[in-house]
Design a protein around this motif. Structure first.
Motif, PDB file in Angstrom:
ATOM      1  N   GLU B 120       0.827  -1.212   0.000  1.00 54.38           N
ATOM      2  CA  GLU B 120       0.000   0.000   0.000  1.00 54.38           C
ATOM      3  C   GLU B 120       0.862   1.263   0.000  1.00 54.38           C
ATOM      4  O   GLU B 120       0.522   2.263  -0.634  1.00 54.38           O
ATOM      5  N   GLN B 121       1.968   1.201   0.714  1.00 56.31           N
ATOM      6  CA  GLN B 121       2.871   2.358   0.700  1.00 56.31           C
ATOM      7  C   GLN B 121       3.336   2.653  -0.728  1.00 56.31           C
ATOM      8  O   GLN B 121       3.421   3.807  -1.141  1.00 56.31           O
ATOM      9  N   GLU B 122       3.634   1.594  -1.474  1.00 54.69           N
ATOM     10  CA  GLU B 122       4.018   1.776  -2.884  1.00 54.69           C
ATOM     11  C   GLU B 122       2.880   2.407  -3.671  1.00 54.69           C
ATOM     12  O   GLU B 122       3.082   3.299  -4.495  1.00 54.69           O
ATOM     13  N   LEU B 123       1.703   1.923  -3.403  1.00 52.86           N
ATOM     14  CA  LEU B 123       0.532   2.435  -4.124  1.00 52.86           C
ATOM     15  C   LEU B 123       0.322   3.928  -3.819  1.00 52.86           C
ATOM     16  O   LEU B 123       0.041   4.732  -4.716  1.00 52.86           O
ATOM     17  N   LEU B 124       0.503   4.293  -2.565  1.00 55.24           N
ATOM     18  CA  LEU B 124       0.319   5.706  -2.198  1.00 55.24           C
ATOM     19  C   LEU B 124       1.364   6.579  -2.880  1.00 55.24           C
ATOM     20  O   LEU B 124       1.065   7.688  -3.347  1.00 55.24           O
ATOM     21  N   ALA B 125       2.573   6.056  -2.937  1.00 52.24           N
ATOM     22  CA  ALA B 125       3.634   6.827  -3.583  1.00 52.24           C
ATOM     23  C   ALA B 125       3.304   7.033  -5.068  1.00 52.24           C
ATOM     24  O   ALA B 125       3.476   8.128  -5.612  1.00 52.24           O
ATOM     25  N   GLU B 126       2.794   5.998  -5.702  1.00 59.42           N
ATOM     26  CA  GLU B 126       2.423   6.103  -7.112  1.00 59.42           C
ATOM     27  C   GLU B 126       1.272   7.101  -7.295  1.00 59.42           C
ATOM     28  O   GLU B 126       1.264   7.911  -8.210  1.00 59.42           O
ATOM     29  N   ARG B 127       0.326   7.018  -6.398  1.00 54.51           N
ATOM     30  CA  ARG B 127      -0.829   7.921  -6.520  1.00 54.51           C
ATOM     31  C   ARG B 127      -0.398   9.371  -6.354  1.00 54.51           C
ATOM     32  O   ARG B 127      -0.855  10.254  -7.076  1.00 54.51           O
ATOM     33  N   ALA B 279     -11.664   6.571  -1.630  1.00 54.30           N
ATOM     34  CA  ALA B 279     -10.473   6.201  -2.396  1.00 54.30           C
ATOM     35  C   ALA B 279      -9.196   6.664  -1.708  1.00 54.30           C
ATOM     36  O   ALA B 279      -8.129   6.090  -1.912  1.00 54.30           O
ATOM     37  N   TYR B 280      -9.274   7.712  -0.899  1.00 57.47           N
ATOM     38  CA  TYR B 280      -8.067   8.267  -0.277  1.00 57.47           C
ATOM     39  C   TYR B 280      -7.582   7.453   0.925  1.00 57.47           C
ATOM     40  O   TYR B 280      -6.411   7.458   1.258  1.00 57.47           O
ATOM     41  N   TRP B 281      -8.514   6.849   1.628  1.00 60.36           N
ATOM     42  CA  TRP B 281      -8.156   6.214   2.892  1.00 60.36           C
ATOM     43  C   TRP B 281      -6.990   5.253   2.721  1.00 60.36           C
ATOM     44  O   TRP B 281      -6.854   4.589   1.703  1.00 60.36           O
ATOM     45  N   ASN B 282      -6.170   5.185   3.754  1.00 64.57           N
ATOM     46  CA  ASN B 282      -5.087   4.209   3.736  1.00 64.57           C
ATOM     47  C   ASN B 282      -4.841   3.706   5.139  1.00 64.57           C
ATOM     48  O   ASN B 282      -5.267   4.321   6.125  1.00 64.57           O
ATOM     49  N   ARG B 283      -4.164   2.609   5.197  1.00 63.33           N
ATOM     50  CA  ARG B 283      -3.988   1.924   6.473  1.00 63.33           C
ATOM     51  C   ARG B 283      -3.167   2.756   7.455  1.00 63.33           C
ATOM     52  O   ARG B 283      -3.437   2.771   8.651  1.00 63.33           O
ATOM     53  N   ARG B 288      -2.935   5.547  12.665  1.00 62.10           N
ATOM     54  CA  ARG B 288      -2.579   6.689  13.518  1.00 62.10           C
ATOM     55  C   ARG B 288      -3.762   7.062  14.405  1.00 62.10           C
ATOM     56  O   ARG B 288      -3.602   7.362  15.588  1.00 62.10           O
ATOM     57  N   ILE B 289      -4.950   7.049  13.833  1.00 61.49           N
ATOM     58  CA  ILE B 289      -6.141   7.339  14.651  1.00 61.49           C
ATOM     59  C   ILE B 289      -6.288   6.268  15.733  1.00 61.49           C
ATOM     60  O   ILE B 289      -6.549   6.573  16.893  1.00 61.49           O
ATOM     61  N   TYR B 290      -6.071   5.036  15.339  1.00 64.45           N
ATOM     62  CA  TYR B 290      -6.193   3.924  16.297  1.00 64.45           C
ATOM     63  C   TYR B 290      -5.202   4.104  17.447  1.00 64.45           C
ATOM     64  O   TYR B 290      -5.572   4.019  18.634  1.00 64.45           O
ATOM     65  N   ASP B 291      -3.949   4.361  17.113  1.00 60.91           N
ATOM     66  CA  ASP B 291      -2.929   4.465  18.160  1.00 60.91           C
ATOM     67  C   ASP B 291      -3.115   5.694  19.041  1.00 60.91           C
ATOM     68  O   ASP B 291      -2.771   5.687  20.223  1.00 60.91           O
TER      69      ASP B 291
END
Lengths: 486, 544
Positions: B120-127, B279-283, B288-291
């Motif tokens: 997912e980090q890769e995907l975010l970087a691409e986006r 579409a924006y949400w990411n893990r 961060r909200i959880y922690d």
């Protein structure tokens, strides 16, 4: 380093770092995972529930005119609830009485609301299924007699207004007749009932009138003091209610002998030629119902079917929601009538691209449970039984108010409380093989029909990126012949 | 601490851990502060652990069951841009099991999670790299058409494949099924017995008293060791909820109405987020909200039913007591609506809907001394005997009036549906006239007494239902303080005509007002302006 020095060092470390946690961290998290030695849920050794149903025999009181009432007193409750349960619904209508039960239920509720208005706070709730109706009034405990008086007065004289009866026309059928609740989400199931069974499984067609005579006839049967059953629960003394009932029913004698409720015959099931009825309607969510009619169910099979419903509901939701994200929820419903007849169906909603995969995976689960390898697991059986008994059955008897309501409704629907009282034992005795056998007998994958309501062009054009079924591809699954493997 | 000392201690620590084969499980904490308050004759006891975890307990031994209602002070108010709706999504994501529940092979599960996260980090970087190609910088609302690129598609397929693999080691719905097996009654009949609002997340289960430990076991675990499995599927489940609630005919109107009311800051946000947010949400941002927020010092557990402090205290220490306290959550609870009220706002909806008029005023939240009287005002206005129905010369309609209790700001809403579009101006005038009656103090004691009796009845209903009482105590705990529920109920039942008039004069004024209408035949239709030109779409279309 001496032992003491090590302890001191550990103390310093722990003090500076806080309570120790396991070093593992889930990728993406800043907080370490907590290392614990908690027992797994199945190893907690939880004791069985000590819940006991309130004593129904002691609660039953019969007024001089034959009107029965379950009175459950809870002096700690500042509230009293009075319920009138009636054998009133479309399954109990006779020739020429179509929709008369709906008219009568509305008029009764209106009469009770009018009587209570402006005379202190109250809450009037109604409910109607195919074979019973109820009116429930909730008031502060000090107003219990006002509530009881309003309910008994409505049973004695429902205040039928000829102009209201004349103006009545049956509605769409997918809004609850007495509460006005309803939306497009409920429409497919109702249209499916109309398509595969018709009245009285389905609501009557829209636009029908009802004659005043029909309403009077059905009122004579449903409001007969030997037919209606009251439930009174909450902060009122039993003796006071008994005395009040003697007064309130004085002079109320039945005008005709009590006729036992007579159910309409289950209509012949129909199998439409086309497996899918599609109705075009704009909107972001498409609504779907898949099912077939069920004839009256054998008493012995009823607990097995109930377990089956629980198990299948979870399976269908795991397949469609949890694994694939096709829908927010899919709901399998067995008929709620006392004899089990009606429409068995799965109801769900989704965006266009998910409609066809939903049909596929729902059908897959409906078929799977019929196969020898698809029988419920031991865990599934225990979960289902817990859900039916320790959850739902207890909830129906939770406190004096709820129990008095349930006793009244059950007595009207089944003639006694035997069905309710034997339910926990009957459910606990069900085996996985009985569930599979019930599935084989009552779930008919070759006789399914679907009603779909949504933007049809979009649905037909859409393909899910991961499960690219088309509606044309999955439609035959609704009528797939049952083979040995099934 | 000096670097050399720290190094030495680290070496000792590592060596000790190595010899012992790993650290011992976190020991339970033993300090619990207990206090009590009386609420309308009912004793409410509060237990506070050293780590800040709070339990409010109201005993009711009539039925051997307990309503358990766990509240976190978190919601849409804490979300930043790109995270809108993420707290609600988090609520779903933390109901997919933990490191010990809902999984058959924890080691493989955690390995897969790491791979999923990195993909997912890769995907975010691409986006991010392709952001100018992908969208039109918010010019149009391309709902349901989320542009993509071949590389993004490929990464997303990889994520799907990894989650499919993770499904092989999952036990679906395990927490929910343990509850069901032991008699849990969930207010929501799906595996997420929870909901999220602007400043709340709650998890509610009603259990036989004998099964209460199950709630402590599962919810303490969820607080610290949740593993958000099946994240991509859950994203679409949440999307379906969004379509269900926000995209029916009236959903878009309500969303716009809430936006111009400024229900959360900044305006136009709501707990479900917007379609594009899905579409924006990411893990990473979700965790961060959880922690930050799903921590013991940001939680209140309310228990109402057949249990006692003696029974609850050991459970609290054993389970929630082991979860370490965290830094105080970065609260953003005191934000005010923007822009500040400065004039009456009007929304005449341009898509065809059944005719309806809505008149709204912003009002304070629970904890503010002016809030209780708005429950009185809502009941004075509504119902067949209310001020709205009493207005002359207008069509007879069913008026509704209600005052909200959580969010920022809260609102008093008056609304009615009409038979015809032409009736709307008269209904709007009637609503404003009824409000004017309140401002002029045209409320007599008899009318007010009727409302007081109604409110007392509602309070008695509340206190006789363990689930409702647990919910309300929790709602006040996150909105202000659970004790405020008592004063809130007392004050609304004691409101005088002067209180009503004063509140109406202060809050029910044009500069604090929103009026909205919907019409069957609005002019002009706006449908053509809602989507961008086909040639401007950068990608292949379709939801990811």
């Amino acid at each position: 380093m001496t032992g003491r020095a090590l302890v001191v060092t550990w103390t310093i470390v722990l003090t500076s770092c806080g309570v120790p946690e396991r070093g593992d961290t889930l990728a993406g998290r800043s907080r370490p995972l907590l290392d614990h030695d908690w027992a797994l849920p199945g190893d907690l050794g939880l004791a069985p529930s000590s819940f006991e149903a309130p004593d129904a025999v002691a609660a039953l009181h019969t007024a001089p005119n034959g009107l029965r009432a379950y009175i459950l007193s809870d002096t700690a409750d500042p509230i009293v609830q009075v319920t009138a349960a009636l054998p009133l619904g479309r399954a109990l209508e006779r020739g020429g009485e179509t929709a008369a039960s709906e008219v009568l239920a509305r008029q009764l509720a209106g009469r009770v609301r009018r009587d209570l208005r402006g005379d202190g706070p109250s809450r009037v709730q109604t409910g109607q299924e195919v074979d019973f109706a109820r009116i429930t009034v909730t008031v502060p405990a000090e107003d219990w007699r006002r509530a009881l008086g309003a309910v008994v007065a409505a049973l004695r004289d429902p205040g039928l207004d000829p102009t209201v009866v004349a103006a009545f026309r049956t509605g769409s059928g997918y809004a609850s007749p007495t509460t006005g609740l309803g939306s497009t989400a409920f429409r497919p199931a109702v249209e499916l009932e109309r398509l595969v069974a018709g009245y009285p499984v389905a609501p009557p067609d829209p636009g029908l009138r009802v004659s005043p005579e029909a309403v009077h006839r059905i009122a004579r049967r449903a409001l007969h003091p030997g037919a209606a059953v009251l439930g009174v629960g909450g902060g009122v003394a039993r003796e006071a209610v008994e005395r009040a009932l003697v007064e309130l029913t004085a002079g109320w004698a039945p005008v005709a002998p009590l006729e036992p409720p007579e159910r309409q015959l289950f209509p012949d099931p129909r199998l439409p030629q086309e497996p899918v009825l599609a109705i075009d309607q704009d909107g972001a969510t498409s609504w779907l119902a898949i099912g077939h009619p069920l004839p009256p169910v054998d008493d012995a099979a009823e607990p097995s079917l109930a377990v089956l419903e629980e198990v299948l509901n979870i399976r269908i939701n795991i397949a469609t929601r949890e694994i694939r994200g096709l829908t927010n929820r899919a709901l399998l419903r067995l008929p709620r009538s006392a004899d089990g007849s009606g429409l068995l169906h799965v109801r769900t909603g989704s965006r266009p691209e998910s409609v066809a995969p939903l049909v596929h995976y729902i059908m897959e689960e409906l078929s799977r449970i019929r196969r020898p390898g698809g029988s419920p697991t031991e865990d599934e059986m225990e979960q289902a039984k817990g859900g039916l008994v320790t959850s739902a059955w207890q909830a129906s008897l939770d406190g004096a108010r709820q129990a008095s309501l349930t006793y009244a409704v059950e007595t009207v629907r089944y003639g006694s409380l035997e069905h309710l009282q034997r339910w926990p034992k009957a459910v606990r005795a069900v085996t996985a093989e009985q569930v599979r056998a019930a599935a084989e007998r009552y779930i008919l994958p070759d006789r399914m029909t679907a009603v779909l309501i949504g933007p049809l062009d979009a649905i037909r054009a859409a393909r899910h990126p991961r499960w690219p079924f088309s509606l044309e591809e999955v439609s035959p699954e609704l009528r797939r012949p049952v083979t040995g493997g099934d | 601490m000096r670097p050399r000392t720290a190094l030495l201690l680290s070496v000792i620590l590592v060596a000790t851990v190595g010899l012992a084969g790993g650290p011992e499980p976190a020991p339970p904490q033993s300090n619990v502060r207990v206090s009590q308050t009386t609420l309308f004759g009912r004793v409410a006891q509060e237990l506070v652990l050293d780590n800040g975890f709070r339990i409010v307990l109201v005993e009711d031994q009539r039925v051997p069951r307990v309503a358990a209602s766990l509240w976190y002070r978190v919601g849409a108010l804490q979300e930043g841009y790109g995270d809108h709706g993420a707290t609600h999504f988090l609520e779903h994501a933390i109901h997919q099991g933990t490191t010990t529940v809902g999984v058959t092979d924890p080691a493989r599960d955690l390995r897969l999670w790491k791979e999923i996260y990195e993909t997912e980090q890769e995907l975010l970087a691409e986006r991010n790299a392709q952001r100018n190609l992908l969208r039109e910088r918010n010019v149009f609302f391309d709902e349901g058409d989320w542009p993509t690129t071949p590389r993004l598609d490929s990464l997303r397929q990889r994520l799907y494949a990894l989650e499919d693999e993770q499904s092989e080691v999952r036990v679906f719905w395990e927490e929910y099924n343990w509850y069901r097996r032991h008699g849990g009654i969930m207010r929501h009949t799906d595996p997420v017995p929870a909901n999220t609002g602007n400043e709340l997340m709650r998890i509610e289960v009603d259990l036989p008293k004998e099964s209460l430990e199950l709630f402590f076991r599962l919810e303490a675990d969820r607080m610290v060791n949740a593993v958000p499995r099946g994240w991509e599927a859950q994203r679409f489940t949440v999307l379906e909820q969004f379509f269900l609630f926000n995209r029916p005919e009236t959903g878009r109107f309500n969303e716009a109405l809430n936006g111009i009311t400024g229900i959360v800051h900044p305006i136009r946000l709501h707990p479900g987020g917007h379609l594009r947010d899905h579409a924006y949400w990411n893990r990473a941002s979700m965790l961060r909200i959880y922690d930050d927020y799903i921590v013991p010092n940001n939680a209140t557990l309310v228990l109402v039913g057949a249990t006692s402090v003696d029974e609850v205290q050991p459970l609290a220490i054993e389970y929630f007591g082991r979860v370490p306290r965290r830094p105080e959550p970065p609260a953003r609870m005191d934000v005010e609506a923007e822009p500040p009220p400065g004039g009456s706002v009007r929304l005449d909806w341009m898509e065809p809907l059944d005719p309806r008029v809505v008149v709204r005023y912003r009002i304070p939240g629970v904890g503010h001394p002016d809030r209780p009287v708005f429950d009185v005002i809502a009941r004075l206005l509504s119902g067949p005997d209310g001020l709205l129905a009493a207005q002359r010369g207008v069509p007879r309609v069913a008026w509704q009036a209600g005052a909200s209790r959580n969010g920022s700001p809260n609102r008093l809403t008056l609304q009615a549906g009409a038979e015809r579009d032409e009736d709307l101006p008269a209904l709007e005038r009637a609503a404003l006239a009824a409000v004017d009656d309140l401002r002029r103090g045209l409320v007599d004691e008899t009318t007010l007494d009727r409302v007081r009796r109604r409110l007392r009845f509602e309070r008695e209903l509340l206190f006789s239902d363990r689930g409702d009482l647990a919910s309300d105590l929790g709602e006040f705990a996150v909105g202000d303080d659970w004790r405020t529920l008592g004063t809130f109920l007392e004050q609304r039942e004691a409101a005088s005509p002067q209180d009503v008039r004063r509140a109406a004069q202060r809050y029910l004024v044009p500069w604090n007002r929103v009026i909205a209408t919907t019409r069957r035949n609005p002019e002009p239709p706006a449908r053509e302006n809602l989507t961008s030109a086909p040639e401007s779409a950068a990608g292949t279309g379709g939801t990811p």
